[in-house]
Write an enzyme that holds these catalytic residues in place. Structure first.
Site, PDB file in Angstrom:
ATOM      1  CG  HIS A  75      -1.523   1.323   1.641  1.00  0.00           C
ATOM      2  ND1 HIS A  75      -3.035   1.350   1.463  1.00  0.00           N
ATOM      3  CD2 HIS A  75      -1.469   2.530   1.661  1.00  0.00           C
ATOM      4  CE1 HIS A  75      -3.023   2.502   1.640  1.00  0.00           C
ATOM      5  NE2 HIS A  75      -2.549   3.346   2.590  1.00  0.00           N
TER       6      HIS A  75
ATOM      7  CG  HIS B 190       0.224   6.101  -0.469  1.00  0.00           C
ATOM      8  ND1 HIS B 190      -0.438   6.679  -1.137  1.00  0.00           N
ATOM      9  CD2 HIS B 190       0.404   5.530   1.111  1.00  0.00           C
ATOM     10  CE1 HIS B 190      -1.487   6.254   0.014  1.00  0.00           C
ATOM     11  NE2 HIS B 190      -1.459   5.570   0.967  1.00  0.00           N
TER      12      HIS B 190
END
Ligand code: GNR
Ligand code: NI
Length: 168
Positions: A134, A138
């Site tokens: 995750h 980004h």
């Protein structure tokens, strides 16, 4: 002690692809410290520099219950070890209040540089593996909402824009 403001979807700055860290110096160590404080204060289990509008490849994670296991990953590179995937109900400090199931590789290896400037390798499992992926997303300008249906993503976008207008 410095708490950094966190960018929120659909802020276009969250789409920036971060550049590699060239040198692990005091500036980077200060950034990592401020990011950990910001993450704990939120509270969250991970934070990527992109979310605090710094476009360099650094992320922090602590999936422990008592802030006892901080990790800093600089210039992280991910290797997928097999085809198995795991689903997890993901949230994001940049998409506050929304949670959706995302499937990701279950078995990965991470090569990164630590705060001491030394490379290290790690094979995270479970939530830590979810979180690392995750956060690396980004750094590549991606968000978990990119994996859900366009209808759901648009609904989340409208609700967050409305909240942001009220605050401004
Ligand atoms: O705090 C967070 N919780 C979380 C839960 C499931 C999957 C991923 C995460 S990361 C998130 C913090 C965050 O937004 N990091 O970028
Ligand atoms: Ni996030």
């Amino acid at each position: 002690m410095a708490l950094l403001p966190i960018l929120e979807f659909p802020d276009p700055r969250l789409r920036t692809v971060a550049k590699p860290v060239e040198k692990v110096d005091d500036r980077i160590r200060k950034l990592a410290k401020d990011m950990l404080e910001t993450m704990y204060s939120a509270p969250g289990i991970g934070l990527a520099a992109t979310q605090v509008n710094v476009h360099e490849r650094i992320l922090v994670i602590d999936v422990s219950e008592d802030k006892s296991d901080p990790h800093v990953f600089i210039n992280p590179e991910i290797e997928v070890l097999d085809q198995e995937t795991q689903g997890y109900e993901e949230g994001c400090l940049s998409v506050p209040g929304f949670f959706e199931e995302v499937n990701r590789p279950a078995h990965i290896r991470i090569n990164a540089i630590g705060l001491d400037g030394e490379p290290y390798v790690m094979e995270p499992k479970g939530l830590l593996a979810v979180c690392v992926q995750h956060e690396i997303d980004h750094l590549d300008g991606k968000l978990f909402v990119d994996y859900i249906s366009p209808i759901k993503r648009q609904r989340i976008r409208s609700k967050l824009e409305k909240q942001q207008r009220k605050r401004a």
